[in-house]
Design an enzyme around this catalytic site. Structure first.
Site, PDB file in Angstrom:
ATOM      1  N   LYS A  78      -7.123   5.329   5.655  1.00 48.18           N
ATOM      2  CA  LYS A  78      -5.617   5.383   6.140  1.00 48.18           C
ATOM      3  C   LYS A  78      -4.919   6.687   5.958  1.00 48.18           C
ATOM      4  O   LYS A  78      -4.896   7.224   5.150  1.00 48.18           O
ATOM      5  CB  LYS A  78      -4.969   4.148   4.993  1.00 48.18           C
ATOM      6  CG  LYS A  78      -5.622   2.700   5.248  1.00 48.18           C
ATOM      7  CD  LYS A  78      -4.929   1.835   4.192  1.00 48.18           C
ATOM      8  CE  LYS A  78      -5.249   0.355   4.346  1.00 48.18           C
ATOM      9  NZ  LYS A  78      -4.595  -0.319   3.443  1.00 48.18           N
ATOM     10  N   THR A 106       0.833  -0.977  -0.049  1.00 53.17           N
ATOM     11  CA  THR A 106       0.174   0.117   0.128  1.00 53.17           C
ATOM     12  C   THR A 106       0.702   1.327  -0.083  1.00 53.17           C
ATOM     13  O   THR A 106       0.696   2.081  -0.897  1.00 53.17           O
ATOM     14  CB  THR A 106      -1.086  -0.016   1.448  1.00 53.17           C
ATOM     15  OG1 THR A 106      -1.807  -0.986   1.190  1.00 53.17           O
ATOM     16  CG2 THR A 106      -1.845   1.275   1.282  1.00 53.17           C
TER      17      THR A 106
END
Length: 517
Positions: A172, A91
């Site tokens: 996030k 990510t």
């Protein structure tokens, strides 16, 4: 032959007309070129969908609504063979590579977690800042300081003498912070402990009024209260991200100023759901069909705020995902759970004891299929580091379900295919990426930390992890598609080329000529 005075005058006049016409055409072309060179959209929008495989576009196409992802596909430009050109595919690296046009070798974000000179770090962790909007230091002490390169947004702000605004929004922290860049006006992420969007003092000392107003709405959100800190496992997470992005769009008046602004939006619930439930099943189906509706809402807000055709948008992913190994086995397809801690570690410990008289403390960690050596411990034990490296690599090359293994310092001479070698080197920063890289067999992935028994994970070179969607839509984008191989690092130079601003300072990608015309 006798030419009359009248004919001679006519010919002379015609030559003047032709010359004047040529001059006017040339001057007009110059003006048009000059105008085009300085013409820019009012807003650039980057959308990253965490863990979205490329084939999801076709898998769900018939179920997508016309004003969501199908709008981007039917009216935009699709790069159908966009690949991630480095290892590992995780990510933080993916988000950074999209916006910097660089790989870990250059931008320095070498994982979600990695080491810098032997010290463990979280990609966005920064104890020099404080949380804003929360007292949760674990969640709020974040900034982009570990990132070594500039982003698209940084370059836009530099070009406009910082008149442009750049905002990042995600569930996030890393998916909001790293895309927005160093000079961003703000990055906002969700503190799941209190169900509020927060930021850090890297950006500001107090949340703006529009963010406070939306947080107040969240405090009264019954659905959020019900799911609590597990919101990432539900499509609600995407709804909240979209609402916050729209709040930022309106609250910051993005696309309303004299300079081009940028909004970076990342959807993370797809990744959380994938890790828990895999690439197949009703929960994953629901996640993408609801994502489609959220994107439709975002597009509608952009049309209303900025105007259709006045914004340039791209949509991509930070990585894909493997199918659940048990699902594959049930269908007689080779796959499995690669168990470093439970299976390989005891075997390697025995080898280290027998051959070097040492133990597993020579290894400080395994992160995203890369082994970090504890150089201090190796030195204290009086061990030869080169022998330690070789012993580990020799073991791994014969270990179960390991296809390739190499010492980064010797990888140029290692018996691995060029594709693996090049992607490993593009992901290798000598002070941050560890010492030894491990490549499991296709379909095998590290099991336990990041996936449930029915879920999945990612991190490897294989197409299921490295083949991602890439769509361009809006300002100056013509409908079409290409199957030519392009890379995640080509997104940033494509956008900056279209805007006629300089590429990010560590960019190694190339502008996609089919989009930049």
């Amino acid at each position: 032959m006798v030419v009359s005075k009248k004919s001679s005058t006519f010919a002379a006049n015609m030559r003047k007309v032709v010359l004047l016409t040529a001059f006017l055409l040339s001057y007009t072309a110059h003006l048009l070129a000059h105008t085009d060179f300085n013409e820019r959209p009012k807003l650039v929008v980057g959308i990253v969908v965490d863990q979205m495989r490329w084939d999801y576009l076709s898998r769900y196409y018939d179920k997508f609504e016309e004003d969501g992802l199908r709008r981007l596909l039917d009216d935009g430009y699709s790069c159908d063979n966009c690949l991630i050109n480095y290892l590992p595919t995780v990510t933080a690296i993916g988000h950074t590579s999209v916006y910097t046009g660089a790989t870990p070798a250059f931008h320095g974000i070498c994982g979600n977690d990695f080491q810098i000179d032997g010290k463990p770090v979280y990609c966005c962790g920064d104890e020099t800042v404080d949380p804003v909007g929360s007292d949760n230091r674990k969640k709020g002490c974040m900034s982009p300081r570990n990132m070594l390169a500039t982003t698209i947004g940084d370059q836009i702000r530099l070009h406009t003498d910082f008149k442009s605004k750049v905002i990042g929004v995600s569930y996030k922290d890393r998916a909001a912070i790293l895309p927005a860049g160093h000079s961003a006006n703000g990055a906002y992420w969700l503190d799941t402990k209190n169900g509020q969007f927060i930021t850090s003092t890297y950006y500001m000392t107090e949340l703006p009024d529009w963010a406070k107003a939306y947080n107040k709405e969240l405090r009264n959100n019954k659905e959020l209260q019900k799911v609590g800190k597990d919101v990432g496992l539900y499509p609600l997470c995407g709804h909240i991200t979209t609402d916050m992005a729209i709040a930022a769009l309106k609250g910051e008046r993005l696309g309303k100023g004299e300079a081009t602004d940028m909004l970076c939006v990342s959807y993370s619930q797809t990744d959380v759901i994938g890790h828990e439930w895999g690439t197949r099943g009703e929960r994953t189906d629901e996640a993408y069909l609801q994502l489609d509706k959220d994107i439709a809402r975002l597009l509608k807000a952009l049309d209303g705020q900025v105007g259709e055709g006045n914004y340039l948008l791209f949509l991509t992913a930070d990585h894909g995902a493997a199918h659940n190994f048990k699902f594959m086995q049930d269908h007689k397809i080779a796959a499995g759970a690669w168990k470093w801690a439970d299976e390989l570690t005891p075997m390697l410990a025995q080898v280290l004891k027998e051959k070097l008289g040492t133990d597993m403390k020579v290894i400080s960690g395994l992160m995203a299929y890369r082994i970090y050596l504890d150089r201090k411990y190796i030195a204290e034990q009086g061990l030869d580091e080169a022998k330690v490296r070789k012993t580990i690599v020799d073991f791994l090359r014969t270990a179960p379900h390991v296809q390739f293994a190499a010492d980064f310092e010797q990888i140029q001479y290692a018996p691995v295919p060029d594709l693996i070698r090049q992607r490993a080197l593009m992901g290798y920063h000598p002070r941050r990426s560890g010492d030894i890289i491990v490549v499991p067999e296709p379909g095998w992935y590290e099991f336990g930390k990041w996936s449930s028994p029915v879920g999945t994970t990612h991190g490897e070179w294989n197409p299921y992890d490295a083949h991602i969607p890439l769509l361009f839509y809006g300002w100056k984008v013509e409908h079409g598609s290409t199957s030519r191989e392009v890379h995640i690092t080509d997104i940033a130079p494509t956008i900056t080329q279209m805007l006629h601003v300089q590429q990010p300072d560590a960019c190694v990608g190339e502008a996609i000529t089919e989009v930049v015309k």
